[in-house]
Design a protein around this motif. Structure first.
Motif, PDB file in Angstrom:
ATOM      1  N   LYS A 137       0.861  -1.177   0.000  1.00  0.00           N
ATOM      2  CA  LYS A 137       0.000   0.000   0.000  1.00  0.00           C
ATOM      3  C   LYS A 137       0.895   1.223   0.000  1.00  0.00           C
ATOM      4  O   LYS A 137       2.045   1.168   0.418  1.00  0.00           O
ATOM      5  N   ALA A 138       0.352   2.295  -0.517  1.00  0.00           N
ATOM      6  CA  ALA A 138       1.112   3.544  -0.586  1.00  0.00           C
ATOM      7  C   ALA A 138       0.235   4.686  -0.096  1.00  0.00           C
ATOM      8  O   ALA A 138      -0.976   4.703  -0.336  1.00  0.00           O
ATOM      9  N   TYR A 139       0.864   5.619   0.594  1.00  0.00           N
ATOM     10  CA  TYR A 139       0.172   6.798   1.089  1.00  0.00           C
ATOM     11  C   TYR A 139       0.539   7.983   0.206  1.00  0.00           C
ATOM     12  O   TYR A 139       1.714   8.209  -0.071  1.00  0.00           O
ATOM     13  N   SER A 140      -0.442   8.717  -0.215  1.00  0.00           N
ATOM     14  CA  SER A 140      -0.198   9.901  -1.032  1.00  0.00           C
ATOM     15  C   SER A 140      -0.448  11.138  -0.180  1.00  0.00           C
ATOM     16  O   SER A 140      -1.521  11.308   0.383  1.00  0.00           O
ATOM     17  N   MET A 141       0.554  12.000  -0.123  1.00  0.00           N
ATOM     18  CA  MET A 141       0.428  13.203   0.682  1.00  0.00           C
ATOM     19  C   MET A 141       0.821  14.444  -0.113  1.00  0.00           C
ATOM     20  O   MET A 141       1.234  15.441   0.439  1.00  0.00           O
ATOM     21  N   GLU A 142       0.709  14.380  -1.431  1.00  0.00           N
ATOM     22  CA  GLU A 142       1.005  15.540  -2.257  1.00  0.00           C
ATOM     23  C   GLU A 142      -0.287  16.031  -2.895  1.00  0.00           C
ATOM     24  O   GLU A 142      -1.307  15.383  -2.809  1.00  0.00           O
ATOM     25  N   GLY A 143      -0.249  17.134  -3.542  1.00  0.00           N
ATOM     26  CA  GLY A 143      -1.465  17.787  -4.011  1.00  0.00           C
ATOM     27  C   GLY A 143      -2.037  17.297  -5.329  1.00  0.00           C
ATOM     28  O   GLY A 143      -3.217  17.466  -5.586  1.00  0.00           O
ATOM     29  N   THR A 144      -1.232  16.701  -6.182  1.00  0.00           N
ATOM     30  CA  THR A 144      -1.716  16.307  -7.506  1.00  0.00           C
ATOM     31  C   THR A 144      -2.730  15.173  -7.433  1.00  0.00           C
ATOM     32  O   THR A 144      -3.715  15.171  -8.148  1.00  0.00           O
ATOM     33  N   THR A 145      -2.507  14.211  -6.547  1.00  0.00           N
ATOM     34  CA  THR A 145      -3.392  13.046  -6.456  1.00  0.00           C
ATOM     35  C   THR A 145      -4.825  13.458  -6.151  1.00  0.00           C
ATOM     36  O   THR A 145      -5.770  12.886  -6.692  1.00  0.00           O
ATOM     37  N   PHE A 195      -3.433   3.934  -1.441  1.00  0.00           N
ATOM     38  CA  PHE A 195      -3.571   3.238  -2.723  1.00  0.00           C
ATOM     39  C   PHE A 195      -2.962   1.847  -2.607  1.00  0.00           C
ATOM     40  O   PHE A 195      -1.991   1.639  -1.881  1.00  0.00           O
ATOM     41  N   PHE A 196      -3.541   0.896  -3.348  1.00  0.00           N
ATOM     42  CA  PHE A 196      -3.098  -0.490  -3.314  1.00  0.00           C
ATOM     43  C   PHE A 196      -2.757  -0.954  -4.728  1.00  0.00           C
ATOM     44  O   PHE A 196      -3.429  -0.568  -5.675  1.00  0.00           O
ATOM     45  N   PRO A 197      -1.730  -1.811  -4.855  1.00  0.00           N
ATOM     46  CA  PRO A 197      -1.393  -2.339  -6.193  1.00  0.00           C
ATOM     47  C   PRO A 197      -2.381  -3.426  -6.600  1.00  0.00           C
ATOM     48  O   PRO A 197      -3.162  -3.919  -5.785  1.00  0.00           O
ATOM     49  N   SER A 198      -2.293  -3.825  -7.839  1.00  0.00           N
ATOM     50  CA  SER A 198      -3.062  -4.963  -8.330  1.00  0.00           C
ATOM     51  C   SER A 198      -2.630  -6.198  -7.543  1.00  0.00           C
ATOM     52  O   SER A 198      -1.440  -6.537  -7.514  1.00  0.00           O
ATOM     53  N   SER A 199      -3.573  -6.876  -6.903  1.00  0.00           N
ATOM     54  CA  SER A 199      -3.215  -8.059  -6.104  1.00  0.00           C
ATOM     55  C   SER A 199      -2.661  -9.171  -7.001  1.00  0.00           C
ATOM     56  O   SER A 199      -1.738  -9.892  -6.614  1.00  0.00           O
TER      57      SER A 199
END
Length: 142
Positions: A103-111, A121-125
């Motif tokens: 899993k990934a955490y997004s902390m920037e403004g574009t997302t 966000f999670f990748p394709s399992s």
């Protein structure tokens, strides 16, 4: 958005996949290992092609990534693999370790522009399982 595809459209025909290399070392490794055909340099992106796959890099920052995703959407690319670096919040994963992000955490403004109120966000399992299986095979050989 102005894109130079009028001049280079035929070079992008039949492309349906893309590999985005975020850091430069991985981009140079793939370029050397796969020996793809160079298509063009544009806005600091280097576009290479191998069969139906684009190899693009280096890509630095969320705004540049968003622009590139828009370009790939315009080209009708259906599958994108991003190769980059990540950090871990777990102490047992030492710096320099190879691991797969679950899993990934997004902390920037574009997302937020693309995904309202989404920060995780999670990748394709399915793809994650394939990568883990391939890495286990590589470990057996080492």
């Amino acid at each position: 958005m102005f894109l130079p595809w009028g001049f280079f459209k035929s070079a992008f025909d039949n492309v349906d996949k893309a590999i985005i290399c975020f850091p430069l070392p991985e981009f140079y490794f793939l370029k050397k290992f796969l020996n793809p055909e160079k298509i063009l340099n544009w806005l600091n992106f280097k576009f290479f092609k191998m069969d139906k796959t684009l190899i693009i890099g280096p890509v630095i920052g969320a705004p540049a990534t968003a622009l590139l995703i828009e370009i790939l959407k315009d080209l009708k690319v259906k599958k994108i693999l991003g190769i980059g670096w990540a950090g871990s919040l777990r102490k047992e994963i030492k710096p320099g370790s190879l691991f797969f992000c679950e899993k990934a955490y997004s902390m920037e403004g574009t997302t937020e522009f693309y995904f309202k109120r989404k920060k995780v966000f999670f990748p394709s399992s399915e793809l994650l399982k394939k990568f883990k299986k391939a890495s286990e095979k590589m470990e057996e050989k080492c």
